[in-house]
Design a protein around this motif. Sequence first.
Motif, PDB file in Angstrom:
ATOM      1  N   UNK A 287       0.869  -1.283   0.072  1.00 22.24           N
ATOM      2  CA  UNK A 287      -0.184  -0.024   0.008  1.00 22.24           C
ATOM      3  C   UNK A 287       0.895   1.183   0.027  1.00 22.24           C
ATOM      4  N   UNK A 288       0.376   2.544  -0.486  1.00 25.17           N
ATOM      5  CA  UNK A 288       1.171   3.594  -0.313  1.00 25.17           C
ATOM      6  C   UNK A 288       1.397   3.990   1.160  1.00 25.17           C
ATOM      7  N   UNK A 289       2.692   4.605   1.431  1.00 28.77           N
ATOM      8  CA  UNK A 289       3.102   4.611   2.466  1.00 28.77           C
ATOM      9  C   UNK A 289       2.352   5.628   3.446  1.00 28.77           C
ATOM     10  N   UNK A 290       2.215   5.303   4.775  1.00 28.53           N
ATOM     11  CA  UNK A 290       1.657   6.280   5.374  1.00 28.53           C
ATOM     12  C   UNK A 290       2.146   7.793   5.361  1.00 28.53           C
ATOM     13  N   UNK A 291       1.423   8.877   5.494  1.00 28.82           N
ATOM     14  CA  UNK A 291       2.208  10.403   5.619  1.00 28.82           C
ATOM     15  C   UNK A 291       1.880  10.909   6.804  1.00 28.82           C
ATOM     16  N   UNK A 292       2.792  11.607   7.555  1.00 24.47           N
ATOM     17  CA  UNK A 292       2.892  12.115   8.866  1.00 24.47           C
ATOM     18  C   UNK A 292       2.466  13.770   8.455  1.00 24.47           C
ATOM     19  N   UNK A 293       1.466  14.109   9.352  1.00 27.54           N
ATOM     20  CA  UNK A 293       1.272  15.535   8.880  1.00 27.54           C
ATOM     21  C   UNK A 293       1.952  16.597   9.908  1.00 27.54           C
ATOM     22  N   UNK A 294       2.139  17.807   9.420  1.00 29.97           N
ATOM     23  CA  UNK A 294       3.115  18.651  10.271  1.00 29.97           C
ATOM     24  C   UNK A 294       2.180  19.550  10.960  1.00 29.97           C
ATOM     25  N   UNK A 296       2.540  21.568  13.736  1.00 35.98           N
ATOM     26  CA  UNK A 296       3.039  22.620  13.936  1.00 35.98           C
ATOM     27  C   UNK A 296       2.656  23.727  12.621  1.00 35.98           C
ATOM     28  N   UNK A 297       2.675  23.228  11.302  1.00 39.05           N
ATOM     29  CA  UNK A 297       2.597  24.067  10.390  1.00 39.05           C
ATOM     30  C   UNK A 297       0.800  24.060   9.983  1.00 39.05           C
ATOM     31  N   UNK A 298       0.163  23.709  10.839  1.00 40.59           N
ATOM     32  CA  UNK A 298      -1.245  23.872  10.609  1.00 40.59           C
ATOM     33  C   UNK A 298      -1.805  22.773   9.663  1.00 40.59           C
ATOM     34  N   UNK A 299      -1.129  21.621   9.171  1.00 39.81           N
ATOM     35  CA  UNK A 299      -1.686  20.705   8.447  1.00 39.81           C
ATOM     36  C   UNK A 299      -2.957  19.711   8.867  1.00 39.81           C
ATOM     37  N   UNK A 300      -3.952  19.342   8.356  1.00 35.71           N
ATOM     38  CA  UNK A 300      -4.759  18.548   9.022  1.00 35.71           C
ATOM     39  C   UNK A 300      -5.243  17.663   7.872  1.00 35.71           C
ATOM     40  N   UNK A 301      -5.930  16.595   8.490  1.00 31.75           N
ATOM     41  CA  UNK A 301      -6.413  15.368   7.666  1.00 31.75           C
ATOM     42  C   UNK A 301      -7.438  15.954   6.499  1.00 31.75           C
ATOM     43  N   UNK A 302      -8.275  17.093   6.743  1.00 31.35           N
ATOM     44  CA  UNK A 302      -9.107  17.365   5.562  1.00 31.35           C
ATOM     45  C   UNK A 302      -8.251  17.867   4.499  1.00 31.35           C
ATOM     46  N   UNK A 303      -6.979  18.526   4.890  1.00 36.15           N
ATOM     47  CA  UNK A 303      -6.162  19.175   3.774  1.00 36.15           C
ATOM     48  C   UNK A 303      -5.613  17.940   2.699  1.00 36.15           C
ATOM     49  N   UNK A 304      -5.231  16.848   3.384  1.00 35.43           N
ATOM     50  CA  UNK A 304      -4.851  15.875   2.711  1.00 35.43           C
ATOM     51  C   UNK A 304      -5.945  15.048   1.940  1.00 35.43           C
ATOM     52  N   UNK A 305      -7.270  14.860   2.387  1.00 37.07           N
ATOM     53  CA  UNK A 305      -8.317  14.421   1.676  1.00 37.07           C
ATOM     54  C   UNK A 305      -8.691  15.378   0.642  1.00 37.07           C
ATOM     55  N   UNK A 306      -8.624  16.839   0.657  1.00 44.12           N
ATOM     56  CA  UNK A 306      -9.039  17.509  -0.368  1.00 44.12           C
ATOM     57  C   UNK A 306      -7.990  17.203  -1.464  1.00 44.12           C
ATOM     58  N   UNK A 307      -6.412  17.106  -1.129  1.00 44.13           N
ATOM     59  CA  UNK A 307      -5.522  16.988  -1.774  1.00 44.13           C
ATOM     60  C   UNK A 307      -5.677  15.942  -2.710  1.00 44.13           C
ATOM     61  N   UNK A 308      -6.059  14.776  -2.092  1.00 46.59           N
ATOM     62  CA  UNK A 308      -6.143  13.423  -2.722  1.00 46.59           C
ATOM     63  C   UNK A 308      -7.349  13.710  -3.712  1.00 46.59           C
ATOM     64  N   UNK A 309      -8.564  14.254  -3.420  1.00 49.64           N
ATOM     65  CA  UNK A 309      -9.617  14.314  -4.413  1.00 49.64           C
ATOM     66  C   UNK A 309      -9.231  14.982  -5.677  1.00 49.64           C
ATOM     67  N   UNK A 310      -8.397  16.219  -5.499  1.00 53.51           N
ATOM     68  CA  UNK A 310      -7.979  16.913  -6.644  1.00 53.51           C
ATOM     69  C   UNK A 310      -7.191  16.052  -7.547  1.00 53.51           C
TER      70      UNK A 310
END
Length: 310
Positions: A287-294, A296-310
Motif C-alpha cells: 500500500x502507499x506509505x502512511x504520511x505524517x502531518x505537520x 506545527x504548520x497547521x496541516x490537517x487530515x482535511x487538507x490531505x483528503x482535499x489534495x487526494x480528491x483533486x
Amino acid sequence: MSRTLIETVAALRVARAAWRQRQDESRDVESFPARDAVARIVETLATALYPRRLGGFRGTAEAEDSFVAERLTLALADLEREVAAELGYWQAEARSSFDPDQAGMIVRLFAATLAEVRQLVDSDVDAAFLGDPAARSVDEILLCYPGALASLHHRIAHQLHQLGAPIVARLISELANARTGIDIHPGATIGSGFFIDHGTGVVIGETAIVGNRVRLYQHVTLGARSAPGDTRDGGRPRHDRHPIVEDDVVIYAGATILGRVTIGARSTIGGNVWLLDDVPPDSVVVQPEARRLDRAAGATLRDVLVETAD
C-alpha cells in the motif's frame, strides 16, 4: 407447563416444520457425525503422532511403539464409526449403496498417511521456529502456537477430505477454528514448511493451493470472488475459485487476495493489500506509505483528503 412455554414450544414446532419443508428430508440427519466424538478422535490421534510431547508418554522406545499402537487402535476405531455415520448421511444422494467396508477402507487409507502427516507438521513447526525470533524451542511452538495447532488439524482433515469424508474433515477444521480463529477449509492444498504467525483471522478457502515455505500473518484472506452464472448444485459456486500462492511467498497482516489469481514465487505482499490480479514472481506489492502531518504548520487530515480528491 406455563402458557408461555406452551406457546414457545408450538412456535418452535412451526419453525421446524418450515425448515424441514425447505430441506431434503431424504438424508439421514441422525447419522450426522458427532462433533464431540470427532474432537476426541483428533486429541487421541495427536497423542499417537506426538506421544511424548502431546501424549505425556515416558518410557522406552519399545514401550513407545506399544503406546502409539494403543492410541491408534482407539482413534481409528472411533473414526471408522464417525465416517460410517457420514456415509449414512450421504447414502440418499449416492448412485448406489456404499460398500459395507467403505468406512473401514477410508480409515485404513487414512492411517497409511499418518507418517506423512507427522512429517508435514514437523516441517511447519520447524518453519515457525526459524521464522519467529521469539520462539525458544520447537516444543513451545507445538504446544503453544495457534498456527501449529491449526496446521495439525488441517493436515489430518485434508487427508480425510481427499479420501471421501468431507463432513468429518470439516468438523476437524472447525474445531481448530474455534480454538485459534484460523479458518482453513480441509480441501485447501498446502505444501510443507507452512507458517502462520499469530494467526487470528486467517481464512484459506477450499480450492486454495499454497506452495512450500509460505508465511502468512494474522487476518490474511485467501478467498473467492462471487461468480454469478457459473454455478451448480442449486446456485453454489464449485469451481476452482481461490488463490494459488507459490513457494516462498510472505503475506503480511490484513492482506486480502480473492479469486483464482497466482502469487508468484518469492513475492512479498504487504499489509492490508487488496489483490484481484496475478502477481509475477519476485514481486513486492504494498500500500502507499502512511504520511505524517505537520501539525506545527497547521496541516490537517482535511487538507490531505482535499489534495487526494483533486
